[in-house]
Design a protein around this motif. Sequence first.
Motif, PDB file in Angstrom:
ATOM      1  N   ALA A   1       3.677   0.140   3.252  1.00  0.00           N
ATOM      2  CA  ALA A   1       4.171  -1.238   3.653  1.00  0.00           C
ATOM      3  C   ALA A   1       3.894  -2.015   2.642  1.00  0.00           C
ATOM      4  O   ALA A   1       3.084  -2.373   1.857  1.00  0.00           O
ATOM      5  CB  ALA A   1       3.367  -1.375   4.896  1.00  0.00           C
TER       6      ALA A   1
ATOM      7  N   LEU B   1      -4.956  -7.208  17.016  1.00  0.00           N
ATOM      8  CA  LEU B   1      -4.899  -8.557  16.934  1.00  0.00           C
ATOM      9  C   LEU B   1      -4.790  -9.236  15.629  1.00  0.00           C
ATOM     10  O   LEU B   1      -4.567 -10.405  15.169  1.00  0.00           O
ATOM     11  CB  LEU B   1      -6.215  -9.244  17.583  1.00  0.00           C
ATOM     12  CG  LEU B   1      -6.317  -9.117  19.080  1.00  0.00           C
ATOM     13  CD1 LEU B   1      -7.663  -9.591  19.597  1.00  0.00           C
ATOM     14  CD2 LEU B   1      -5.326  -9.993  19.692  1.00  0.00           C
ATOM     15  N   GLY B   2      -5.094  -8.451  14.379  1.00  0.00           N
ATOM     16  CA  GLY B   2      -5.323  -8.768  13.022  1.00  0.00           C
ATOM     17  C   GLY B   2      -3.975  -9.552  12.820  1.00  0.00           C
ATOM     18  O   GLY B   2      -4.042 -10.591  12.156  1.00  0.00           O
TER      19      GLY B   2
ATOM     20  N   ARG C   1      -0.081  -2.031  18.876  1.00  0.00           N
ATOM     21  CA  ARG C   1      -0.288  -1.059  17.681  1.00  0.00           C
ATOM     22  C   ARG C   1       0.569  -0.054  17.717  1.00  0.00           C
ATOM     23  O   ARG C   1       1.254   0.450  18.558  1.00  0.00           O
ATOM     24  CB  ARG C   1      -1.870  -0.505  18.002  1.00  0.00           C
ATOM     25  CG  ARG C   1      -3.047  -1.426  18.147  1.00  0.00           C
ATOM     26  CD  ARG C   1      -4.156  -0.574  18.170  1.00  0.00           C
ATOM     27  NE  ARG C   1      -4.515  -0.447  16.782  1.00  0.00           N
ATOM     28  CZ  ARG C   1      -5.340   0.582  16.242  1.00  0.00           C
ATOM     29  NH1 ARG C   1      -5.954   1.205  17.227  1.00  0.00           N
ATOM     30  NH2 ARG C   1      -5.676   0.815  15.058  1.00  0.00           N
ATOM     31  N   VAL C   2       1.202   0.098  16.574  1.00  0.00           N
ATOM     32  CA  VAL C   2       1.949   1.274  16.381  1.00  0.00           C
ATOM     33  C   VAL C   2       1.332   2.527  16.871  1.00  0.00           C
ATOM     34  O   VAL C   2       0.285   3.189  16.570  1.00  0.00           O
ATOM     35  CB  VAL C   2       2.546   1.334  14.853  1.00  0.00           C
ATOM     36  CG1 VAL C   2       3.382   2.712  14.946  1.00  0.00           C
ATOM     37  CG2 VAL C   2       3.144  -0.034  14.423  1.00  0.00           C
TER      38      VAL C   2
ATOM     39  N   SER D   1      -0.631   4.762  14.802  1.00  0.00           N
ATOM     40  CA  SER D   1      -2.015   4.593  14.394  1.00  0.00           C
ATOM     41  C   SER D   1      -3.001   4.510  15.487  1.00  0.00           C
ATOM     42  O   SER D   1      -4.312   4.699  15.350  1.00  0.00           O
ATOM     43  CB  SER D   1      -2.183   3.392  13.659  1.00  0.00           C
ATOM     44  OG  SER D   1      -1.327   2.255  14.208  1.00  0.00           O
TER      45      SER D   1
ATOM     46  N   ASP E   1       0.812  -1.013   0.155  1.00  0.00           N
ATOM     47  CA  ASP E   1       0.008  -0.162  -0.014  1.00  0.00           C
ATOM     48  C   ASP E   1       0.888   1.394  -0.003  1.00  0.00           C
ATOM     49  O   ASP E   1       2.041   1.123   0.175  1.00  0.00           O
ATOM     50  CB  ASP E   1      -0.829   0.015   1.367  1.00  0.00           C
ATOM     51  CG  ASP E   1      -0.079  -0.034   2.455  1.00  0.00           C
ATOM     52  OD1 ASP E   1       0.756   0.934   2.715  1.00  0.00           O
ATOM     53  OD2 ASP E   1      -0.483  -0.798   3.415  1.00  0.00           O
TER      54      ASP E   1
ATOM     55  N   PHE F   1       3.607  -6.365   2.879  1.00  0.00           N
ATOM     56  CA  PHE F   1       3.680  -7.469   3.448  1.00  0.00           C
ATOM     57  C   PHE F   1       3.945  -8.800   2.447  1.00  0.00           C
ATOM     58  O   PHE F   1       3.140  -8.856   1.241  1.00  0.00           O
ATOM     59  CB  PHE F   1       2.331  -7.900   4.053  1.00  0.00           C
ATOM     60  CG  PHE F   1       2.063  -6.853   5.259  1.00  0.00           C
ATOM     61  CD1 PHE F   1       2.692  -7.464   6.659  1.00  0.00           C
ATOM     62  CD2 PHE F   1       1.775  -5.588   4.956  1.00  0.00           C
ATOM     63  CE1 PHE F   1       2.129  -6.756   7.715  1.00  0.00           C
ATOM     64  CE2 PHE F   1       1.479  -4.949   6.291  1.00  0.00           C
ATOM     65  CZ  PHE F   1       1.818  -5.481   7.711  1.00  0.00           C
TER      66      PHE F   1
ATOM     67  N   PRO G   1       1.382   5.160   5.382  1.00  0.00           N
ATOM     68  CA  PRO G   1       2.663   5.554   5.932  1.00  0.00           C
ATOM     69  C   PRO G   1       3.807   4.295   6.254  1.00  0.00           C
ATOM     70  O   PRO G   1       4.748   4.829   6.787  1.00  0.00           O
ATOM     71  CB  PRO G   1       2.062   6.018   7.486  1.00  0.00           C
ATOM     72  CG  PRO G   1       1.107   5.108   7.508  1.00  0.00           C
ATOM     73  CD  PRO G   1       0.344   5.008   6.370  1.00  0.00           C
TER      74      PRO G   1
HETATM   75  P1  ADP Z   1      -5.253  -3.328  14.039  1.00  0.00           P
HETATM   76  O1  ADP Z   1      -6.515  -3.887  14.683  1.00  0.00           O
HETATM   77  O2  ADP Z   1      -4.455  -2.143  15.193  1.00  0.00           O
HETATM   78  O3  ADP Z   1      -5.259  -2.791  12.886  1.00  0.00           O
HETATM   79  P2  ADP Z   1      -3.255  -5.172  13.496  1.00  0.00           P
HETATM   80  O4  ADP Z   1      -2.754  -6.483  14.302  1.00  0.00           O
HETATM   81  O5  ADP Z   1      -3.774  -5.763  12.334  1.00  0.00           O
HETATM   82  O6  ADP Z   1      -3.938  -4.423  14.364  1.00  0.00           O
HETATM   83  O7  ADP Z   1      -1.870  -4.424  13.230  1.00  0.00           O
HETATM   84  C1  ADP Z   1      -1.056  -4.010  14.203  1.00  0.00           C
HETATM   85  C2  ADP Z   1      -0.551  -2.713  14.142  1.00  0.00           C
HETATM   86  O8  ADP Z   1       0.306  -2.458  12.693  1.00  0.00           O
HETATM   87  C3  ADP Z   1      -1.619  -1.445  13.455  1.00  0.00           C
HETATM   88  O9  ADP Z   1      -2.141  -1.001  14.749  1.00  0.00           O
HETATM   89  C4  ADP Z   1      -0.801  -0.467  12.780  1.00  0.00           C
HETATM   90  O10 ADP Z   1      -0.166   0.522  13.746  1.00  0.00           O
HETATM   91  C5  ADP Z   1       0.164  -1.459  12.064  1.00  0.00           C
HETATM   92  N1  ADP Z   1      -0.182  -1.622  10.637  1.00  0.00           N
HETATM   93  C6  ADP Z   1      -0.624  -2.957  10.255  1.00  0.00           C
HETATM   94  N2  ADP Z   1      -1.053  -2.971   8.942  1.00  0.00           N
HETATM   95  C7  ADP Z   1      -0.435  -1.726   8.369  1.00  0.00           C
HETATM   96  C8  ADP Z   1      -0.235  -1.066   7.338  1.00  0.00           C
HETATM   97  N3  ADP Z   1      -0.702  -1.618   6.046  1.00  0.00           N
HETATM   98  N4  ADP Z   1       0.423   0.475   7.344  1.00  0.00           N
HETATM   99  C9  ADP Z   1       0.510   0.908   8.285  1.00  0.00           C
HETATM  100  N5  ADP Z   1       0.782   0.298   9.221  1.00  0.00           N
HETATM  101  C10 ADP Z   1       0.134  -1.053   9.676  1.00  0.00           C
END
Ligand code: ADP
Length: 256
Positions: free
Chosen positions: A244, A218-219, A204-205, A208, A185, A246, A188
């Motif tokens: 980012a 948890l995702g 979580r970062v 965000s 994507d 993945f 950031p």
């Molecule tokens: P959340 O429910 O917070 O999205 P996730 O476990 O899916 O939980 O992701 C953990 C953290 O990783 C997110 O809170 C975010 O800070 C960061 N993150 C995940 N995917 C992205 C992405 N595509 N771009 C930027 N930051 C991401």
Amino acid sequence: TQPELPQPQEPVEVAQLARDFNQLLTAQNGRLERERQFISDASHELRTPIATIRGNIKLIERRGDKHPEVIPESIGFIDQESLRMQHLIENLLHLSRADRATITLQPLDLAELITSVVNHYQPLISQPITLAVPDHPALALGNVDMLHQVLTALLDNAHKYSPADQPIQVTVTQRPGLVSLTVGDNGPGIPKAERAHVFERFYRVDASRSTKIEGNGLGLAIVSQLVKLNEGHITITDNQPHGALFTVTLKDAKEN
Ligand code: ADP
């Protein structure tokens, strides 16, 4: 003369046994400590929405009669927070299922699977998704339902964390021995120091959290668990020009 006594073996064996036992105990304690932390985090996450829901019910009870204008806003909060609880509980269930699951991996065409998931996902969002898959089957070893869930979670995040007018890029590639899926994507991105942590439960970062993007952290913990069950790997790198990327790598079905 005294009969020759056998040399005692015990001291060595007992010492080894004690070491093994200690190791086992340390591992067990670590596991128990992680479980304790997990339950404490989960309870904390559930307590917040419940407090908001109860607070708003009390507000309606106290002021609803004389100030009916508070009712729609309070109902909005109750709705939003109960939805948050629902997501959290669904994610907790996914995690506990993934914790217990043992699966047999089947050969599957990753190109076909990913195309079908993207085709179902695209109509749900206005953000464009670009898809690049090989024009021949990309045979990987995996579990269809779990990989479906992995891609959906990565698409959910890409959609949540990147601008709606910037395309989400999905690819499937095949190299000898390995089949990969990438989701990129132009948001950031994730700072290098955070990359290992985002797979931890509830992490979580900060950036965000502060932008108030909905989430419970948890995702990616679920994604990482599912990828592991599929005997694959997941990594995060920088996308170009930014964002980012993945990458999920699975075993090639032809070589296993
Ligand atoms: P959340 O429910 O917070 O999205 P996730 O476990 O899916 O939980 O992701 C953990 C953290 O990783 C997110 O809170 C975010 O800070 C960061 N993150 C995940 N995917 C992205 C992405 N595509 N771009 C930027 N930051 C991401």
